[in-house]
Design a protein around this motif. Structure first.
Motif, mmCIF file in Angstrom:
data_model
loop_
_atom_site.group_PDB
_atom_site.id
_atom_site.type_symbol
_atom_site.label_atom_id
_atom_site.label_comp_id
_atom_site.label_asym_id
_atom_site.label_seq_id
_atom_site.Cartn_x
_atom_site.Cartn_y
_atom_site.Cartn_z
ATOM 1 N N MET A 1 0.843 -1.184 0.000
ATOM 2 C CA MET A 1 0.000 0.000 0.000
ATOM 3 C C MET A 1 0.886 1.245 0.000
ATOM 4 O O MET A 1 1.908 1.277 0.675
ATOM 5 N N VAL A 2 0.481 2.237 -0.747
ATOM 6 C CA VAL A 2 1.223 3.494 -0.799
ATOM 7 C C VAL A 2 0.280 4.653 -0.488
ATOM 8 O O VAL A 2 -0.810 4.740 -1.057
ATOM 9 N N ILE A 3 0.683 5.499 0.439
ATOM 10 C CA ILE A 3 -0.022 6.743 0.728
ATOM 11 C C ILE A 3 0.823 7.854 0.126
ATOM 12 O O ILE A 3 1.989 8.017 0.482
ATOM 13 N N THR A 4 0.267 8.597 -0.817
ATOM 14 C CA THR A 4 1.074 9.555 -1.562
ATOM 15 C C THR A 4 1.143 10.918 -0.884
ATOM 16 O O THR A 4 0.181 11.391 -0.290
ATOM 17 N N ASN A 5 2.315 11.502 -0.966
ATOM 18 C CA ASN A 5 2.580 12.891 -0.605
ATOM 19 C C ASN A 5 2.055 13.288 0.770
ATOM 20 O O ASN A 5 1.082 14.041 0.898
ATOM 21 N N LEU A 6 2.722 12.789 1.785
ATOM 22 C CA LEU A 6 2.375 13.141 3.155
ATOM 23 C C LEU A 6 2.469 14.649 3.395
ATOM 24 O O LEU A 6 1.796 15.200 4.271
ATOM 25 N N ALA A 7 3.305 15.327 2.608
ATOM 26 C CA ALA A 7 3.507 16.767 2.776
ATOM 27 C C ALA A 7 2.270 17.585 2.418
ATOM 28 O O ALA A 7 2.177 18.759 2.770
ATOM 29 N N GLU A 8 1.313 16.970 1.711
ATOM 30 C CA GLU A 8 0.063 17.668 1.461
ATOM 31 C C GLU A 8 -0.678 17.913 2.765
ATOM 32 O O GLU A 8 -1.332 18.933 2.960
ATOM 33 N N THR A 9 -0.570 16.946 3.677
ATOM 34 C CA THR A 9 -1.208 17.076 4.987
ATOM 35 C C THR A 9 -0.325 17.848 5.953
ATOM 36 O O THR A 9 -0.818 18.609 6.791
ATOM 37 N N LEU A 10 0.992 17.632 5.825
ATOM 38 C CA LEU A 10 1.955 18.290 6.720
ATOM 39 C C LEU A 10 2.921 19.126 5.871
ATOM 40 O O LEU A 10 4.069 18.734 5.653
ATOM 41 N N PRO A 11 2.500 20.285 5.389
ATOM 42 C CA PRO A 11 3.328 21.070 4.456
ATOM 43 C C PRO A 11 4.653 21.531 5.035
ATOM 44 O O PRO A 11 5.602 21.789 4.285
ATOM 45 N N HIS A 12 4.758 21.616 6.358
ATOM 46 C CA HIS A 12 6.017 22.075 6.955
ATOM 47 C C HIS A 12 7.162 21.101 6.681
ATOM 48 O O HIS A 12 8.341 21.472 6.798
ATOM 49 N N HIS A 112 -4.308 6.878 9.019
ATOM 50 C CA HIS A 112 -4.474 6.152 7.759
ATOM 51 C C HIS A 112 -4.510 4.645 7.996
ATOM 52 O O HIS A 112 -5.372 3.938 7.452
ATOM 53 N N ILE A 113 -3.564 4.137 8.783
ATOM 54 C CA ILE A 113 -3.497 2.690 9.034
ATOM 55 C C ILE A 113 -4.746 2.220 9.773
ATOM 56 O O ILE A 113 -5.320 1.172 9.466
ATOM 57 N N LYS A 114 -5.177 3.000 10.743
ATOM 58 C CA LYS A 114 -6.353 2.635 11.539
ATOM 59 C C LYS A 114 -7.596 2.548 10.666
ATOM 60 O O LYS A 114 -8.468 1.696 10.878
ATOM 61 N N LYS A 115 -7.679 3.405 9.662
ATOM 62 C CA LYS A 115 -8.844 3.423 8.784
ATOM 63 C C LYS A 115 -8.753 2.367 7.689
ATOM 64 O O LYS A 115 -9.729 1.666 7.396
ATOM 65 N N LEU A 116 -7.575 2.234 7.060
ATOM 66 C CA LEU A 116 -7.433 1.362 5.905
ATOM 67 C C LEU A 116 -7.105 -0.087 6.274
ATOM 68 O O LEU A 116 -7.455 -1.011 5.533
ATOM 69 N N PRO A 118 -7.656 -1.800 9.627
ATOM 70 C CA PRO A 118 -8.059 -1.848 11.036
ATOM 71 C C PRO A 118 -7.620 -3.105 11.769
ATOM 72 O O PRO A 118 -7.217 -3.038 12.942
ATOM 73 N N GLU A 119 -7.673 -4.254 11.112
ATOM 74 C CA GLU A 119 -7.282 -5.502 11.765
ATOM 75 C C GLU A 119 -5.777 -5.516 12.034
ATOM 76 O O GLU A 119 -5.324 -5.893 13.123
ATOM 77 N N GLU A 120 -4.999 -5.103 11.041
ATOM 78 C CA GLU A 120 -3.554 -5.042 11.221
ATOM 79 C C GLU A 120 -3.190 -4.021 12.298
ATOM 80 O O GLU A 120 -2.281 -4.243 13.090
ATOM 81 N N TYR A 121 -3.888 -2.908 12.306
ATOM 82 C CA TYR A 121 -3.624 -1.875 13.314
ATOM 83 C C TYR A 121 -3.823 -2.429 14.723
ATOM 84 O O TYR A 121 -2.993 -2.206 15.614
ATOM 85 N N SER A 122 -4.916 -3.151 14.931
ATOM 86 C CA SER A 122 -5.207 -3.671 16.264
ATOM 87 C C SER A 122 -4.145 -4.650 16.735
ATOM 88 O O SER A 122 -3.868 -4.762 17.937
ATOM 89 N N ARG A 123 -3.517 -5.363 15.793
ATOM 90 C CA ARG A 123 -2.492 -6.332 16.165
ATOM 91 C C ARG A 123 -1.139 -5.660 16.402
ATOM 92 O O ARG A 123 -0.369 -6.091 17.256
ATOM 93 N N ILE A 124 -0.858 -4.603 15.629
ATOM 94 C CA ILE A 124 0.455 -3.971 15.741
ATOM 95 C C ILE A 124 0.549 -3.062 16.951
ATOM 96 O O ILE A 124 1.622 -2.877 17.534
ATOM 97 N N GLU A 125 -0.565 -2.463 17.380
ATOM 98 C CA GLU A 125 -0.509 -1.487 18.464
ATOM 99 C C GLU A 125 -0.372 -2.121 19.844
ATOM 100 O O GLU A 125 -0.033 -1.439 20.802
ATOM 101 N N SER A 197 5.155 4.087 2.062
ATOM 102 C CA SER A 197 4.962 2.702 1.618
ATOM 103 C C SER A 197 4.724 1.808 2.830
ATOM 104 O O SER A 197 5.428 1.922 3.840
ATOM 105 N N ILE A 198 3.733 0.920 2.728
ATOM 106 C CA ILE A 198 3.392 -0.002 3.808
ATOM 107 C C ILE A 198 3.427 -1.418 3.237
ATOM 108 O O ILE A 198 2.723 -1.708 2.260
ATOM 109 N N PHE A 199 4.238 -2.302 3.827
ATOM 110 C CA PHE A 199 4.324 -3.659 3.299
ATOM 111 C C PHE A 199 4.863 -4.603 4.373
ATOM 112 O O PHE A 199 5.514 -4.169 5.335
#
Length: 240
Positions: A1-12, A112-116, A118-125, A197-199
């Motif tokens: 999975m790829v989340i593009t351009n994090l800087a759009e959300t965090l421009p700094h 993003h991980i929690k939304k996309l 959720p099952e993996e998030y619950s196991r990793i946290e 990138s998430i893999f």
């Protein structure tokens, strides 16, 4: 999975990343050519690990500090619990500075991980939620992070990573290289600055292409052996 351009959300990120890392690692941030003979790169580990912890299964049910092997006079009792990486312990000020920067990034990635996933998030946290002394990981929901400076690698698997990892890429200038490849999938990700990138890093053989320039990547990951601590405190649970 790829989340593009994090800087759009965090421009700094566009203006602060290079100065921050250049100030922290002044001797490591410069244009490189990874095809040169003997090339090596710098990797800074800021993580909590449980893989080296001494297991208490079968030990007498008394306080762990009172348990020692027969004939042993000096015991490092702290090795029975998860430990910070050497870089975290030896460089607390640097760890605090990088931690603050990383936490700004991971707060968004966590959503993003929690939304996309959720099952993996619950196991990793789970591991990050059970660190000793209620420590809060800057890379939450992961147990820590690695800063790779101008990385170029051969194919490998990170067999001690739990579930999956997150790679955030930043490059300075044009034609840098260092693209992320995944052998089994046949993918070569030509990520742009601040793509995420998430893999499953323990299951997929991955590598970074040669680099010519300045490239920084941040890897969020968790130690698979953290599950031992979560399950029964490395076998010392009954010794509380």
């Amino acid at each position: 999975m790829v989340i593009t351009n994090l800087a759009e959300t965090l421009p700094h990120l566009r203006t602060t990343a290079l100065p921050v890392f250049s100030a922290l690692y002044p001797n490591e941030i410069y244009p490189v050519d990874s095809t040169e003979p003997g090339y090596s790169y710098c990797a800074v580990h800021k993580s909590v690990y449980n893989r080296y912890a001494e297991q208490g299964t079968g030990a007498p049910e008394v306080h762990p500090n009172l348990v020692a092997r027969e004939g042993v006079t000096k015991v490092n009792h702290s090795q029975r619990a998860p430990q910070q990486s050497k870089e975290m312990k030896d460089e607390p000020e640097e760890s605090n500075l990088t931690g603050e920067f990383i936490q700004l990034i991971t707060t968004v990635i966590e959503l993003h991980i929690k939304k996309l996933l959720p099952e993996e998030y619950s196991r990793i946290e789970v591991w990050a939620s059970h660190l000793p002394l209620n420590e809060r990981s800057a890379a939450y929901p992961f147990g820590g992070y690695i800063i790779n400076l101008c990385i170029s690698t051969v194919g490998h698997r990170d067999n001690r990573d739990h579930r999956f990892c997150v790679v955030i890429s930043y490059c300075h200038g044009e034609g840098v290289g260092g693209d992320l490849g995944m052998y089994e999938t046949g993918l070569l990700l030509r990520t742009r600055p601040w793509d995420v990138s998430i893999f499953p890093s323990s299951d997929i053989t991955h590598f970074n292409m040669p680099i010519n320039g300045v490239r920084i990547s941040i890897v969020l990951h968790s130690d698979i052996y953290g599950e031992r601590w979560v399950a029964n405190k490395n076998g010392w649970e009954n010794n509380e």
